[in-house]
Enzyme design. Structure first.
Site, PDB file in Angstrom:
ATOM      1  N   LYS A  55       4.500  -2.688   8.305  1.00 31.76           N
ATOM      2  CA  LYS A  55       5.669  -2.027   7.707  1.00 31.76           C
ATOM      3  C   LYS A  55       6.865  -2.955   7.851  1.00 31.76           C
ATOM      4  CE  LYS A  55       6.699   2.539   8.276  1.00 31.76           C
ATOM      5  NZ  LYS A  55       7.280   3.714   8.969  1.00 31.76           N
ATOM      6  N   ILE A 101       0.830  -1.217   0.000  1.00 30.51           N
ATOM      7  CA  ILE A 101       0.000   0.000   0.000  1.00 30.51           C
ATOM      8  C   ILE A 101       0.858   1.258   0.000  1.00 30.51           C
ATOM      9  CG2 ILE A 101      -2.247  -0.711   0.874  1.00 30.51           C
ATOM     10  CD1 ILE A 101      -1.320  -0.269   3.676  1.00 30.51           C
ATOM     11  N   GLY A 156      10.957   5.743   3.052  1.00 33.48           N
ATOM     12  CA  GLY A 156      12.406   5.710   2.988  1.00 33.48           C
ATOM     13  C   GLY A 156      12.997   4.508   3.718  1.00 33.48           C
ATOM     14  N   ASP A 172       8.764  15.203  11.970  1.00 35.58           N
ATOM     15  CA  ASP A 172       8.547  14.884  10.552  1.00 35.58           C
ATOM     16  C   ASP A 172       7.060  15.027  10.200  1.00 35.58           C
ATOM     17  OD1 ASP A 172       9.391  14.200   8.040  1.00 35.58           O
ATOM     18  OD2 ASP A 172       9.578  12.047   8.435  1.00 35.58           O
ATOM     19  N   THR A 188       8.659  -1.000   3.277  1.00 33.18           N
ATOM     20  CA  THR A 188       7.464  -1.119   2.457  1.00 33.18           C
ATOM     21  C   THR A 188       6.286  -1.422   3.380  1.00 33.18           C
ATOM     22  OG1 THR A 188       8.852  -2.031   0.734  1.00 33.18           O
ATOM     23  CG2 THR A 188       6.499  -2.379   0.475  1.00 33.18           C
ATOM     24  N   LYS A 216       5.287   2.895   0.034  1.00 34.43           N
ATOM     25  CA  LYS A 216       6.719   2.698   0.298  1.00 34.43           C
ATOM     26  C   LYS A 216       7.273   3.960   0.898  1.00 34.43           C
ATOM     27  CE  LYS A 216       7.968  -0.859  -2.880  1.00 34.43           C
ATOM     28  NZ  LYS A 216       8.314  -1.296  -4.145  1.00 34.43           N
TER      29      LYS A 216
END
Ligand SMILES: Nc1ncnc2c1ncn2[C@@H]1O[C@H](COP(=O)(O)OP(=O)(O)OP(=O)(O)O)[C@@H](O)[C@H]1O
Length: 399
Positions: free
Chosen positions: A195, A172, A176, A303, A179, A174
């Site tokens: 993940k 679903i 850094g 982030d 996946t 990707k």
């Protein structure tokens, strides 16, 4: 349990379908039970009430429920039902708040051997975990153990089955560091997002092993942070797997993907309405505010961006990707001793406050600036940065 207490619990669990997040932790609850609760809810009944009744019919008690809330870190619910459980279990609340602190002596004082061993048994008898072993072997000072305490371990094999062997059809997204796959946990039938962190087989070079270490460090930071805090606008982490060839983190599945996806109308989705945009903005702000205010020292996400704001099936936003999360105080102290080096700045550049880029001073304002950029994107539908965009000067009304 008193009817009023039960009702209060169900009211909270029904809100935003919180009950769906605890169901995977309830052993004995199968997919058909979850489906039945959903159907019950669609008739305007309380799905949580049914879920608790089913669990109770399988022999689970009020104490098990209290332990379940401790396991899933639902402090508010623990407090609502605190009066219903024996005092000897109340230490669990403190344990959730301070997972690193040892709250029970290992060697009990003379004459209390029996009580202590009984408590240890209650503690280690993990009523809510399902398929695998609990972590009991490493020391409490082990940072890995502290990071994962309270989060459910699953085997790599289970996650492989849930994602059909990490099939490309289940991918679903990707990022850094890995996946993300859609998966279905067989025991509960619940959808999850898995993940899988890149294994980083490139250990031959110094750079390769450095990158792998950084990936692992960020995964553990994420695991530790998400395991500690729960809030309606923070992406819940369900489980982890560290014993397979690649470390995996398992999250609540967010059916509407990321805010970035929705703003760009990826996969042919319709544009968000203004009401949805407003609600998403408020929810994301709540999540950030929670991080900044919940703990004694503020947590800085580091982030905040549209790709890290995920939307559930009700379009409720949840802040994810905590790999760069920092304890504000610790960083302030660290910067006093030595300036933050550039390699610490990993947030996407367009979202970073210019003064942070130059001075490297880390405060909660970093997230506030990034959130401002998110608001600009929500209002304009434009990306924060685009190479191809024509230069447009905003004129003020006087000119
Ligand atoms: N819990 C989830 N439910 C549904 N989709 C998800 C979930 N978590 C992530 N995704 C999807 O997978 C994509 C990649 O997520 P990931 O967190 O790995 O990377 P990122 O945040 O986009 O990038 P980076 O980690 O490099 O900053 C997201 O953009 C989103 O579309």
């Amino acid at each position: 349990m008193k009817r009023s207490v039960l009702q209060h619990l169900c009211d909270i669990l029904d809100t935003d379908n919180t009950w769906e997040t605890i169901a995977p932790y309830m052993s004995g609850i199968a997919m058909r039970d979850v489906e039945a609760c959903k159907r019950y809810g669609s008739y305007n009944q309380s799905p949580s009430m049914l879920l608790l009744r089913i669990w109770c019919s399988k022999g689970f008690t009020v104490v098990h429920l209290y332990q379940l809330f401790a396991k899933t870190k639902l402090i508010r619910l623990m407090r609502v039902m605190k009066s219903e459980v024996d005092e000897k279990y109340h230490y669990l609340e403190e344990k959730v708040l301070n997972p690193a602190r040892r709250l029970r002596p290992i060697v009990p004082p003379a004459g209390t051997q029996q009580t202590a061993s009984r408590l240890k048994k209650i503690d280690s008898k993990d009523m809510t975990s399902t398929p695998t072993q609990s972590i009991t072997t490493s020391s409490t000072n082990d940072p890995l153990r502290v990071a994962i305490e309270g989060t459910l371990p699953v085997t790599y094999q289970e996650l492989s089955e849930a994602t059909k062997g990490f099939s490309v059809n289940n991918v679903i997204g990707k990022g850094g560091y890995g996946t993300v796959y859609k998966g279905e946990i067989r025991a509960t039938g619940g959808m999850v997002a898995v993940k899988r962190i890149f294994a980083g087989n490139d250990n031959s070079t110094q750079q390769g092993s450095k990158a792998e270490k950084e990936r692992l460090r960020q995964s553990l930071t994420e695991l530790r942070t998400l395991a500690r805090f729960r809030h309606d606008n923070i992406l819940p982490i369900y489980a982890y797997s560290l014993e397979g060839p690649e470390p995996c983190l398992v999250y609540q599945f967010m059916a509407n993907g990321s805010l970035e996806d929705r703003l760009l109308c990826r996969k042919g989705t319709t544009p968000l309405t203004w009401v949805q945009r407003k609600e998403i903005s408020i929810g994301a702000a709540r999540g950030i505010h929670f991080l900044h205010s919940f703990a004694k020292t503020p947590l800085i996400h580091g982030d905040v961006k549209t790709a890290n704001i995920l939307l559930d099936k009700h379009m409720e936003p949840k802040l994810g990707d905590f790999g760069l999360c920092r304890d504000g105080q610790a960083e302030v102290e660290a910067t006093e001793k030595r300036p933050l080096i550039a390699s610490h700045i990993k947030g996407t550049l367009a979202y970073l406050a210019p003064e942070f880029i130059t001075s490297k001073i880390l405060t909660t304002k970093l997230d506030v600036y990034s959130y401002g950029i998110v608001l600009l994107e929500i209002a304009s539908g434009q990306r924060a940065y685009s190479e191809s965009r024509k230069h447009v000067v905003l004129l003020n009304s006087a000119s």
